[in-house]
Motif scaffolding. Structure first.
Motif, PDB file in Angstrom:
ATOM      1  N   ALA A   1       0.825  -1.217   0.000  1.00  0.00           N
ATOM      2  CA  ALA A   1       0.000   0.000   0.000  1.00  0.00           C
ATOM      3  C   ALA A   1       0.857   1.263   0.000  1.00  0.00           C
ATOM      4  N   ALA A   2       2.010   1.205   0.640  1.00  0.00           N
ATOM      5  CA  ALA A   2       2.880   2.385   0.740  1.00  0.00           C
ATOM      6  C   ALA A   2       3.746   2.590  -0.497  1.00  0.00           C
ATOM      7  N   SER A   3       3.797   1.584  -1.356  1.00  0.00           N
ATOM      8  CA  SER A   3       4.670   1.666  -2.525  1.00  0.00           C
ATOM      9  C   SER A   3       3.841   1.830  -3.790  1.00  0.00           C
ATOM     10  N   ALA A   4       4.533   2.028  -4.868  1.00  0.00           N
ATOM     11  CA  ALA A   4       3.874   2.109  -6.174  1.00  0.00           C
ATOM     12  C   ALA A   4       3.976   0.778  -6.906  1.00  0.00           C
ATOM     13  N   CYS A   5       4.348  -0.263  -6.191  1.00  0.00           N
ATOM     14  CA  CYS A   5       4.559  -1.572  -6.824  1.00  0.00           C
ATOM     15  C   CYS A   5       3.252  -2.232  -7.220  1.00  0.00           C
ATOM     16  N   GLU A   6       3.330  -2.972  -8.310  1.00  0.00           N
ATOM     17  CA  GLU A   6       2.201  -3.776  -8.771  1.00  0.00           C
ATOM     18  C   GLU A   6       2.733  -5.104  -9.270  1.00  0.00           C
ATOM     19  N   GLY A   7       1.835  -6.052  -9.453  1.00  0.00           N
ATOM     20  CA  GLY A   7       2.187  -7.332 -10.049  1.00  0.00           C
ATOM     21  C   GLY A   7       3.228  -8.092  -9.262  1.00  0.00           C
TER      22      GLY A   7
ATOM     23  N   LEU B   1      10.840  -1.937  16.270  1.00  0.00           N
ATOM     24  CA  LEU B   1      11.604  -1.088  17.177  1.00  0.00           C
ATOM     25  C   LEU B   1      11.052   0.321  17.070  1.00  0.00           C
ATOM     26  N   ILE B   2      10.484   0.801  18.141  1.00  0.00           N
ATOM     27  CA  ILE B   2       9.797   2.092  18.106  1.00  0.00           C
ATOM     28  C   ILE B   2      10.416   3.035  19.130  1.00  0.00           C
ATOM     29  N   THR B   3      10.807   4.221  18.667  1.00  0.00           N
ATOM     30  CA  THR B   3      11.213   5.250  19.607  1.00  0.00           C
ATOM     31  C   THR B   3       9.945   5.986  20.011  1.00  0.00           C
ATOM     32  N   SER B   4       9.744   6.108  21.292  1.00  0.00           N
ATOM     33  CA  SER B   4       8.529   6.698  21.848  1.00  0.00           C
ATOM     34  C   SER B   4       8.949   7.859  22.744  1.00  0.00           C
ATOM     35  N   ARG B   5       9.133   8.995  22.104  1.00  0.00           N
ATOM     36  CA  ARG B   5       9.709  10.154  22.794  1.00  0.00           C
ATOM     37  C   ARG B   5       8.763  10.739  23.850  1.00  0.00           C
ATOM     38  N   HIS B   6       9.383  11.238  24.926  1.00  0.00           N
ATOM     39  CA  HIS B   6       8.673  11.902  26.006  1.00  0.00           C
ATOM     40  C   HIS B   6       9.081  13.368  26.026  1.00  0.00           C
TER      41      HIS B   6
ATOM     42  N   ALA C   1       0.255   1.407  14.770  1.00  0.00           N
ATOM     43  CA  ALA C   1      -0.480   2.297  15.684  1.00  0.00           C
ATOM     44  C   ALA C   1       0.460   3.282  16.381  1.00  0.00           C
ATOM     45  N   LEU C   2       1.305   3.939  15.583  1.00  0.00           N
ATOM     46  CA  LEU C   2       2.250   4.893  16.137  1.00  0.00           C
ATOM     47  C   LEU C   2       1.544   6.178  16.541  1.00  0.00           C
ATOM     48  N   ALA C   3       1.862   6.648  17.718  1.00  0.00           N
ATOM     49  CA  ALA C   3       1.294   7.892  18.234  1.00  0.00           C
ATOM     50  C   ALA C   3       2.185   9.060  17.820  1.00  0.00           C
ATOM     51  N   ASP C   4       1.707  10.266  18.038  1.00  0.00           N
ATOM     52  CA  ASP C   4       2.552  11.433  17.832  1.00  0.00           C
ATOM     53  C   ASP C   4       3.775  11.282  18.728  1.00  0.00           C
ATOM     54  N   GLY C   5       4.934  11.654  18.219  1.00  0.00           N
ATOM     55  CA  GLY C   5       6.164  11.525  18.991  1.00  0.00           C
ATOM     56  C   GLY C   5       6.791  10.150  18.906  1.00  0.00           C
ATOM     57  N   GLU C   6       6.212   9.267  18.101  1.00  0.00           N
ATOM     58  CA  GLU C   6       6.787   7.936  17.920  1.00  0.00           C
ATOM     59  C   GLU C   6       7.277   7.783  16.486  1.00  0.00           C
ATOM     60  N   GLU C   7       8.386   7.077  16.356  1.00  0.00           N
ATOM     61  CA  GLU C   7       8.928   6.755  15.036  1.00  0.00           C
ATOM     62  C   GLU C   7       9.369   5.305  15.030  1.00  0.00           C
ATOM     63  N   LEU C   8       9.143   4.649  13.912  1.00  0.00           N
ATOM     64  CA  LEU C   8       9.583   3.277  13.732  1.00  0.00           C
ATOM     65  C   LEU C   8      11.043   3.291  13.299  1.00  0.00           C
ATOM     66  N   LEU C   9      11.877   2.537  13.985  1.00  0.00           N
ATOM     67  CA  LEU C   9      13.298   2.460  13.657  1.00  0.00           C
ATOM     68  C   LEU C   9      13.623   1.236  12.806  1.00  0.00           C
TER      69      LEU C   9
ATOM     70  N   ARG D   1      16.432  -4.675  10.112  1.00  0.00           N
ATOM     71  CA  ARG D   1      16.096  -4.217   8.762  1.00  0.00           C
ATOM     72  C   ARG D   1      15.319  -2.907   8.826  1.00  0.00           C
ATOM     73  N   THR D   2      15.616  -2.061   7.858  1.00  0.00           N
ATOM     74  CA  THR D   2      14.915  -0.785   7.733  1.00  0.00           C
ATOM     75  C   THR D   2      14.454  -0.661   6.287  1.00  0.00           C
ATOM     76  N   GLY D   3      14.508   0.494   5.728  1.00  0.00           N
ATOM     77  CA  GLY D   3      14.161   0.703   4.328  1.00  0.00           C
ATOM     78  C   GLY D   3      13.279   1.916   4.147  1.00  0.00           C
ATOM     79  N   PRO D   4      13.008   2.255   2.900  1.00  0.00           N
ATOM     80  CA  PRO D   4      12.267   3.481   2.607  1.00  0.00           C
ATOM     81  C   PRO D   4      10.803   3.470   3.062  1.00  0.00           C
ATOM     82  N   LEU D   5      10.257   2.315   3.368  1.00  0.00           N
ATOM     83  CA  LEU D   5       8.840   2.237   3.734  1.00  0.00           C
ATOM     84  C   LEU D   5       8.608   2.366   5.241  1.00  0.00           C
ATOM     85  N   VAL D   6       9.686   2.406   6.023  1.00  0.00           N
ATOM     86  CA  VAL D   6       9.573   2.446   7.486  1.00  0.00           C
ATOM     87  C   VAL D   6       8.700   3.600   7.964  1.00  0.00           C
ATOM     88  N   ARG D   7       8.827   4.746   7.338  1.00  0.00           N
ATOM     89  CA  ARG D   7       8.135   5.938   7.839  1.00  0.00           C
ATOM     90  C   ARG D   7       6.942   6.343   6.981  1.00  0.00           C
ATOM     91  N   THR D   8       6.364   5.410   6.263  1.00  0.00           N
ATOM     92  CA  THR D   8       5.201   5.710   5.428  1.00  0.00           C
ATOM     93  C   THR D   8       3.909   5.590   6.237  1.00  0.00           C
TER      94      THR D   8
END
Length: 188
Positions: free
Chosen positions: A71-77, A96-101, A151-159, A136-143
Protein backbone atom coordinates in the motif's frame (compact mmCIF):
# COMPACT_ATOMS: atom_id res chain seq x y z
CA UNK A 1 35.95 -3.49 38.31
CA UNK A 2 34.86 -6.55 36.33
CA UNK A 3 36.74 -9.81 36.24
CA UNK A 4 38.75 -10.69 33.16
CA UNK A 5 36.40 -13.62 32.47
CA UNK A 6 33.31 -11.39 32.52
CA UNK A 7 34.97 -8.75 30.36
CA UNK A 8 36.13 -11.43 27.95
CA UNK A 9 32.60 -12.86 27.67
CA UNK A 10 31.18 -9.46 26.74
CA UNK A 11 34.04 -8.77 24.33
CA UNK A 12 33.51 -12.13 22.66
CA UNK A 13 29.76 -11.52 22.37
CA UNK A 14 30.29 -8.14 20.74
CA UNK A 15 33.12 -9.15 18.41
CA UNK A 16 31.21 -12.30 17.41
CA UNK A 17 28.03 -10.40 16.56
CA UNK A 18 26.71 -10.81 13.07
CA UNK A 19 23.49 -10.30 11.15
CA UNK A 20 21.57 -13.30 9.83
CA UNK A 21 19.82 -12.47 6.57
CA UNK A 22 18.38 -16.00 6.46
CA UNK A 23 16.91 -17.78 9.46
CA UNK A 24 14.94 -20.96 10.09
CA UNK A 25 11.26 -21.16 11.06
CA UNK A 26 11.91 -21.45 14.80
CA UNK A 27 11.67 -18.37 17.01
CA UNK A 28 11.89 -17.52 20.68
CA UNK A 29 8.67 -17.83 22.65
CA UNK A 30 7.05 -14.77 24.17
CA UNK A 31 8.31 -15.87 27.59
CA UNK A 32 11.88 -16.16 26.29
CA UNK A 33 11.52 -12.80 24.57
CA UNK A 34 10.26 -11.09 27.73
CA UNK A 35 13.39 -12.20 29.58
CA UNK A 36 15.62 -10.76 26.86
CA UNK A 37 13.67 -7.48 26.66
CA UNK A 38 13.97 -7.09 30.44
CA UNK A 39 17.74 -7.42 30.13
CA UNK A 40 17.97 -5.10 27.09
CA UNK A 41 16.13 -2.41 29.05
CA UNK A 42 19.27 -2.05 31.19
CA UNK A 43 20.91 -0.02 28.40
CA UNK A 44 21.85 3.64 28.75
CA UNK A 45 18.70 5.73 29.16
CA UNK A 46 19.23 9.40 29.96
CA UNK A 47 16.63 10.51 32.48
CA UNK A 48 15.27 6.94 32.80
CA UNK A 49 12.49 7.87 30.37
CA UNK A 50 12.31 4.47 28.64
CA UNK A 51 11.61 6.25 25.33
CA UNK A 52 10.95 3.10 23.37
CA UNK A 53 8.57 0.24 22.90
CA UNK A 54 8.64 -2.99 20.95
CA UNK A 55 5.97 -4.91 19.05
CA UNK A 56 6.00 -8.63 18.22
CA UNK A 57 4.86 -9.50 14.72
CA UNK A 58 4.16 -13.20 14.21
CA UNK A 59 1.86 -15.10 11.87
CA UNK A 60 -0.78 -12.93 10.19
CA UNK A 61 0.77 -9.72 11.54
CA UNK A 62 3.70 -10.28 9.14
CA UNK A 63 1.25 -10.62 6.25
CA UNK A 64 -0.47 -7.37 7.28
CA UNK A 65 2.94 -5.68 7.29
CA UNK A 66 3.54 -6.98 3.77
CA UNK A 67 0.18 -5.52 2.70
CA UNK A 68 1.17 -2.18 4.30
CA UNK A 69 4.44 -2.29 2.31
CA UNK A 70 2.48 -2.76 -0.91
CA UNK A 71 0.00 0.00 0.00
CA UNK A 72 2.88 2.38 0.74
CA UNK A 73 4.67 1.67 -2.52
CA UNK A 74 3.87 2.11 -6.17
CA UNK A 75 4.56 -1.57 -6.82
CA UNK A 76 2.20 -3.78 -8.77
CA UNK A 77 2.19 -7.33 -10.05
CA UNK A 78 5.29 -9.42 -9.38
CA UNK A 79 7.05 -6.57 -7.58
CA UNK A 80 4.10 -6.19 -5.19
CA UNK A 81 4.16 -9.94 -4.49
CA UNK A 82 7.89 -9.77 -3.71
CA UNK A 83 7.39 -6.76 -1.46
CA UNK A 84 4.47 -8.39 0.37
CA UNK A 85 6.66 -11.44 1.07
CA UNK A 86 9.54 -9.57 2.68
CA UNK A 87 8.16 -9.76 6.25
CA UNK A 88 7.73 -13.52 5.82
CA UNK A 89 11.51 -14.09 5.72
CA UNK A 90 11.54 -14.68 9.50
CA UNK A 91 8.98 -16.20 11.88
CA UNK A 92 9.29 -13.27 14.29
CA UNK A 93 9.70 -9.59 13.60
CA UNK A 94 10.21 -7.18 16.46
CA UNK A 95 9.24 -3.61 15.60
CA UNK A 96 11.60 -1.09 17.18
CA UNK A 97 9.80 2.09 18.11
CA UNK A 98 11.21 5.25 19.61
CA UNK A 99 8.53 6.70 21.85
CA UNK A 100 9.71 10.15 22.79
CA UNK A 101 8.67 11.90 26.01
CA UNK A 102 8.48 15.65 26.51
CA UNK A 103 11.61 16.55 28.44
CA UNK A 104 13.57 19.75 28.85
CA UNK A 105 16.60 17.69 29.98
CA UNK A 106 16.67 14.88 27.42
CA UNK A 107 16.62 15.90 23.76
CA UNK A 108 14.78 13.83 21.13
CA UNK A 109 18.06 12.60 19.64
CA UNK A 110 19.13 11.25 23.06
CA UNK A 111 15.83 9.41 23.36
CA UNK A 112 16.29 7.97 19.86
CA UNK A 113 19.80 6.85 20.87
CA UNK A 114 18.41 5.10 23.96
CA UNK A 115 15.84 3.27 21.81
CA UNK A 116 18.53 2.22 19.32
CA UNK A 117 20.68 1.05 22.23
CA UNK A 118 17.91 -1.23 23.47
CA UNK A 119 17.51 -2.64 19.97
CA UNK A 120 21.22 -3.34 19.64
CA UNK A 121 21.43 -4.93 23.08
CA UNK A 122 18.47 -7.10 22.13
CA UNK A 123 20.33 -8.35 19.04
CA UNK A 124 23.30 -9.31 21.24
CA UNK A 125 21.04 -11.04 23.75
CA UNK A 126 19.21 -12.91 20.99
CA UNK A 127 22.56 -14.09 19.59
CA UNK A 128 23.70 -15.19 23.04
CA UNK A 129 20.48 -17.19 23.39
CA UNK A 130 21.21 -18.94 20.07
CA UNK A 131 18.90 -16.97 17.77
CA UNK A 132 19.74 -15.30 14.49
CA UNK A 133 18.64 -11.71 14.00
CA UNK A 134 18.97 -8.91 11.49
CA UNK A 135 17.91 -5.29 11.92
CA UNK A 136 16.10 -4.22 8.76
CA UNK A 137 14.92 -0.79 7.73
CA UNK A 138 14.16 0.70 4.33
CA UNK A 139 12.27 3.48 2.61
CA UNK A 140 8.84 2.24 3.73
CA UNK A 141 9.57 2.45 7.49
CA UNK A 142 8.14 5.94 7.84
CA UNK A 143 5.20 5.71 5.43
CA UNK A 144 1.59 6.28 6.48
CA UNK A 145 0.34 2.67 5.94
CA UNK A 146 3.24 1.26 7.96
CA UNK A 147 2.76 3.86 10.73
CA UNK A 148 -0.94 3.01 10.88
CA UNK A 149 -0.30 -0.73 11.09
CA UNK A 150 1.99 -0.17 14.09
CA UNK A 151 -0.48 2.30 15.68
CA UNK A 152 2.25 4.89 16.14
CA UNK A 153 1.29 7.89 18.23
CA UNK A 154 2.55 11.43 17.83
CA UNK A 155 6.16 11.52 18.99
CA UNK A 156 6.79 7.94 17.92
CA UNK A 157 8.93 6.76 15.04
CA UNK A 158 9.58 3.28 13.73
CA UNK A 159 13.30 2.46 13.66
CA UNK A 160 12.84 -0.79 11.73
CA UNK A 161 12.40 -4.43 12.66
CA UNK A 162 14.53 -7.19 14.04
CA UNK A 163 13.95 -10.25 11.87
CA UNK A 164 14.45 -13.18 14.25
CA UNK A 165 14.61 -16.94 13.77
CA UNK A 166 16.77 -19.98 14.21
CA UNK A 167 20.34 -20.05 12.94
CA UNK A 168 20.59 -22.35 9.90
CA UNK A 169 22.91 -25.36 10.22
CA UNK A 170 24.64 -24.46 6.96
CA UNK A 171 25.22 -20.85 7.98
CA UNK A 172 28.62 -19.49 7.10
CA UNK A 173 30.36 -17.29 9.65
CA UNK A 174 29.75 -13.61 9.13
CA UNK A 175 32.60 -11.51 7.90
CA UNK A 176 33.01 -8.03 9.24
CA UNK A 177 36.09 -6.09 8.30
CA UNK A 178 38.21 -4.95 11.20
CA UNK A 179 38.83 -1.28 11.71
CA UNK A 180 41.95 0.60 12.66
CA UNK A 181 40.72 1.99 15.99
CA UNK A 182 43.32 4.77 15.78
CA UNK A 183 41.30 6.26 12.91
CA UNK A 184 38.13 6.45 15.02
CA UNK A 185 39.43 7.14 18.53
CA UNK A 186 40.91 10.58 18.77
CA UNK A 187 42.38 12.47 21.69
CA UNK A 188 41.28 15.94 22.70
Amino acid sequence: MTTDAAASAVLLAVTGRRSYSKVTGEAPTRTELLTLVTAAARGADHGALRPWRLLELRGDARERLGAAFVAASACEGVEAIKLAGKPLRAPLLIALITSRHASFKVADWEQDAAAAGVAHLLTLLLADAGWGAMWRTGPLVRTAPVRELHALADGEELLGWLYVGGVPDDCKPGVRLSIDAEEFLGVL
